[in-house]
Write a protein that holds these residues in place. Structure first.
Motif, mmCIF file in Angstrom:
data_model
loop_
_atom_site.group_PDB
_atom_site.id
_atom_site.type_symbol
_atom_site.label_atom_id
_atom_site.label_comp_id
_atom_site.label_asym_id
_atom_site.label_seq_id
_atom_site.Cartn_x
_atom_site.Cartn_y
_atom_site.Cartn_z
ATOM 1 N N MET A 1 0.729 -1.138 0.100
ATOM 2 C CA MET A 1 0.084 -0.035 -0.036
ATOM 3 C C MET A 1 0.958 1.232 0.133
ATOM 4 S SD MET A 1 -2.704 0.678 2.898
ATOM 5 C CE MET A 1 -3.349 -0.960 2.594
ATOM 6 N N ALA A 2 0.589 2.110 -1.034
ATOM 7 C CA ALA A 2 1.614 3.408 -1.182
ATOM 8 C C ALA A 2 1.358 4.143 0.087
ATOM 9 C CB ALA A 2 1.385 3.947 -2.300
ATOM 10 N N GLY A 3 2.438 4.854 0.407
ATOM 11 C CA GLY A 3 2.257 5.864 1.762
ATOM 12 C C GLY A 3 2.546 5.283 3.060
ATOM 13 N N LEU A 4 2.591 3.896 2.930
ATOM 14 C CA LEU A 4 2.835 2.936 4.334
ATOM 15 C C LEU A 4 3.897 2.008 4.020
ATOM 16 C CD1 LEU A 4 -0.921 2.151 5.358
ATOM 17 C CD2 LEU A 4 0.454 4.200 6.039
ATOM 18 N N GLY A 5 4.379 1.646 5.007
ATOM 19 C CA GLY A 5 5.586 0.618 5.137
ATOM 20 C C GLY A 5 4.911 -0.707 5.077
ATOM 21 N N GLU A 6 5.699 -1.617 4.948
ATOM 22 C CA GLU A 6 5.256 -3.044 4.911
ATOM 23 C C GLU A 6 4.416 -3.443 6.101
ATOM 24 O OE1 GLU A 6 5.269 -7.221 5.681
ATOM 25 O OE2 GLU A 6 7.130 -5.930 6.148
ATOM 26 N N LEU A 7 4.849 -3.307 7.431
ATOM 27 C CA LEU A 7 4.134 -3.541 8.556
ATOM 28 C C LEU A 7 3.010 -2.627 8.613
ATOM 29 C CD1 LEU A 7 4.398 -5.294 10.944
ATOM 30 C CD2 LEU A 7 5.979 -4.092 12.134
ATOM 31 N N GLN A 8 3.236 -1.522 8.423
ATOM 32 C CA GLN A 8 1.887 -0.666 8.615
ATOM 33 C C GLN A 8 0.830 -0.965 7.588
ATOM 34 O OE1 GLN A 8 3.910 3.344 7.692
ATOM 35 N NE2 GLN A 8 4.006 3.854 9.843
ATOM 36 N N SER A 9 1.156 -1.600 6.441
ATOM 37 C CA SER A 9 0.197 -2.125 5.687
ATOM 38 C C SER A 9 -0.369 -3.309 6.137
ATOM 39 C CB SER A 9 0.679 -2.222 4.117
ATOM 40 O OG SER A 9 1.237 -1.110 3.640
ATOM 41 N N ARG A 10 0.356 -4.198 6.765
ATOM 42 C CA ARG A 10 -0.120 -5.432 7.290
ATOM 43 C C ARG A 10 -1.259 -5.172 8.467
ATOM 44 N NH1 ARG A 10 4.964 -8.387 8.629
ATOM 45 N NH2 ARG A 10 3.483 -9.643 9.786
ATOM 46 N N VAL A 11 -0.554 -4.237 9.327
ATOM 47 C CA VAL A 11 -1.411 -3.760 10.595
ATOM 48 C C VAL A 11 -2.660 -3.125 10.143
ATOM 49 C CG1 VAL A 11 -1.453 -2.173 12.598
ATOM 50 C CG2 VAL A 11 0.541 -3.412 12.038
ATOM 51 N N MET A 12 -2.691 -2.281 9.005
ATOM 52 C CA MET A 12 -4.049 -1.590 8.540
ATOM 53 C C MET A 12 -4.723 -2.632 8.020
ATOM 54 S SD MET A 12 -4.224 1.554 9.306
ATOM 55 C CE MET A 12 -5.599 1.631 8.470
ATOM 56 N N ALA A 13 -4.193 -3.599 7.363
ATOM 57 C CA ALA A 13 -5.222 -5.007 6.782
ATOM 58 C C ALA A 13 -5.770 -5.405 7.831
ATOM 59 C CB ALA A 13 -4.306 -5.724 5.974
ATOM 60 N N ALA A 14 -5.104 -5.895 8.867
ATOM 61 C CA ALA A 14 -5.699 -6.557 10.103
ATOM 62 C C ALA A 14 -6.868 -5.829 10.744
ATOM 63 C CB ALA A 14 -4.636 -6.809 11.239
ATOM 64 N N LEU A 15 -6.659 -4.424 10.722
ATOM 65 C CA LEU A 15 -7.878 -3.464 11.224
ATOM 66 C C LEU A 15 -9.002 -3.347 10.420
ATOM 67 C CD1 LEU A 15 -5.744 -0.665 12.771
ATOM 68 C CD2 LEU A 15 -6.885 -2.471 14.043
ATOM 69 N N TRP A 16 -8.654 -3.374 8.854
ATOM 70 C CA TRP A 16 -9.767 -3.459 7.967
ATOM 71 C C TRP A 16 -10.402 -4.541 7.912
ATOM 72 C CZ3 TRP A 16 -5.819 -0.556 4.710
ATOM 73 C CH2 TRP A 16 -6.225 0.674 4.458
ATOM 74 N N ASP A 17 -9.647 -5.926 8.190
ATOM 75 C CA ASP A 17 -10.435 -7.211 8.371
ATOM 76 C C ASP A 17 -11.217 -7.486 9.519
ATOM 77 O OD1 ASP A 17 -9.564 -7.556 5.663
ATOM 78 O OD2 ASP A 17 -7.818 -9.131 6.634
ATOM 79 N N ALA A 18 -11.155 -6.709 10.717
ATOM 80 C CA ALA A 18 -11.697 -6.863 12.021
ATOM 81 C C ALA A 18 -13.295 -6.340 11.681
ATOM 82 C CB ALA A 18 -10.896 -6.142 13.073
ATOM 83 N N ASP A 19 -13.986 -6.900 12.638
ATOM 84 C CA ASP A 19 -15.417 -6.536 12.725
ATOM 85 C C ASP A 19 -15.551 -5.080 13.685
ATOM 86 O OD1 ASP A 19 -16.246 -8.633 11.116
ATOM 87 O OD2 ASP A 19 -16.560 -10.175 13.044
ATOM 88 N N GLY A 20 -14.666 -4.968 14.339
ATOM 89 C CA GLY A 20 -14.870 -3.624 15.060
ATOM 90 C C GLY A 20 -13.404 -3.355 15.587
ATOM 91 N N TYR A 66 -8.183 0.181 18.609
ATOM 92 C CA TYR A 66 -7.951 1.018 17.220
ATOM 93 C C TYR A 66 -8.847 0.566 16.352
ATOM 94 C CZ TYR A 66 -3.423 2.278 19.401
ATOM 95 O OH TYR A 66 -2.595 2.483 20.315
ATOM 96 N N ILE A 67 -8.978 1.479 15.581
ATOM 97 C CA ILE A 67 -10.181 1.220 14.445
ATOM 98 C C ILE A 67 -9.763 2.228 13.133
ATOM 99 C CG2 ILE A 67 -11.708 2.897 14.963
ATOM 100 C CD1 ILE A 67 -13.981 0.936 14.161
ATOM 101 N N PRO A 68 -9.948 1.802 11.997
ATOM 102 C CA PRO A 68 -9.288 2.622 10.809
ATOM 103 C C PRO A 68 -10.163 3.917 10.671
ATOM 104 C CG PRO A 68 -9.814 0.216 9.995
ATOM 105 C CD PRO A 68 -10.145 0.259 11.400
ATOM 106 N N ALA A 69 -9.403 4.966 10.242
ATOM 107 C CA ALA A 69 -10.001 6.278 10.197
ATOM 108 C C ALA A 69 -10.882 6.339 8.746
ATOM 109 C CB ALA A 69 -9.125 7.394 10.263
ATOM 110 N N ARG A 70 -10.652 5.255 8.199
ATOM 111 C CA ARG A 70 -11.412 5.496 6.756
ATOM 112 C C ARG A 70 -11.368 3.974 6.283
ATOM 113 N NH1 ARG A 70 -6.535 7.380 6.375
ATOM 114 N NH2 ARG A 70 -6.739 9.526 6.339
ATOM 115 N N ALA A 71 -12.256 3.826 5.366
ATOM 116 C CA ALA A 71 -12.391 2.467 4.700
ATOM 117 C C ALA A 71 -11.339 2.198 4.183
ATOM 118 C CB ALA A 71 -13.785 2.449 3.908
ATOM 119 N N ARG A 72 -11.115 1.032 3.722
ATOM 120 C CA ARG A 72 -10.017 0.519 2.949
ATOM 121 C C ARG A 72 -9.965 1.219 1.398
ATOM 122 N NH1 ARG A 72 -7.473 -5.290 3.149
ATOM 123 N NH2 ARG A 72 -9.383 -5.714 4.451
#
Length: 118
Positions: A1-20, A66-72
């Motif tokens: 994901m542009a703008g994010l490092g590899e680990l940041q992208s993985r963490v964001m994916a884990a948050l986007w995949d969560a139910d809350g 933590y919860i994403p600030a915007r949708a994927r």
């Protein structure tokens, strides 16, 4: 994901995949099938993402959740806009991109642009 490092992208994916909202421990567990990470590493990444405006957080007992600030999809569109703006010829890039789309993607884009895709 542009703008994010590899680990940041993985963490964001884990948050986007969560139910809350997820705590640091829950994000760490979601990433456990990949490479081993320290709790403090995930905590630092989430704190940095919060500082960059990628996530919101709220207290849950003594921990932050933590919860994403915007949708994927919204984040992807914002990153695409930044890339297009940085290239100098966004129209040319879009033409090349559109020519590389498969029929399903082309049809979806036609419907979405005509207002029928929602």
């Amino acid at each position: 994901m542009a703008g994010l490092g590899e680990l940041q992208s993985r963490v964001m994916a884990a948050l986007w995949d969560a139910d809350g909202p997820r705590t640091v421990r829950e994000v760490l567990c979601a990433l456990s099938g990949e490479r081993p990470l320290a709790y403090t590493t995930v905590m630092t990444v989430l704190d940095n993402l919060h500082g960059k405006g990628w996530v919101h957080r709220e207290r849950v007992g003594r921990a932050w959740a933590y919860i994403p600030a915007r949708a994927r999809e919204e984040a992807g569109a914002e990153m695409l806009r930044e890339v297009l703006d940085s290239l100098g010829d966004p129209e040319g890039v879009l033409v090349h991109f559109a020519r590389g789309m498969d029929e399903r993607e082309s049809e979806f884009l036609r419907r979405a642009l005509s207002g029928d895709g929602e």
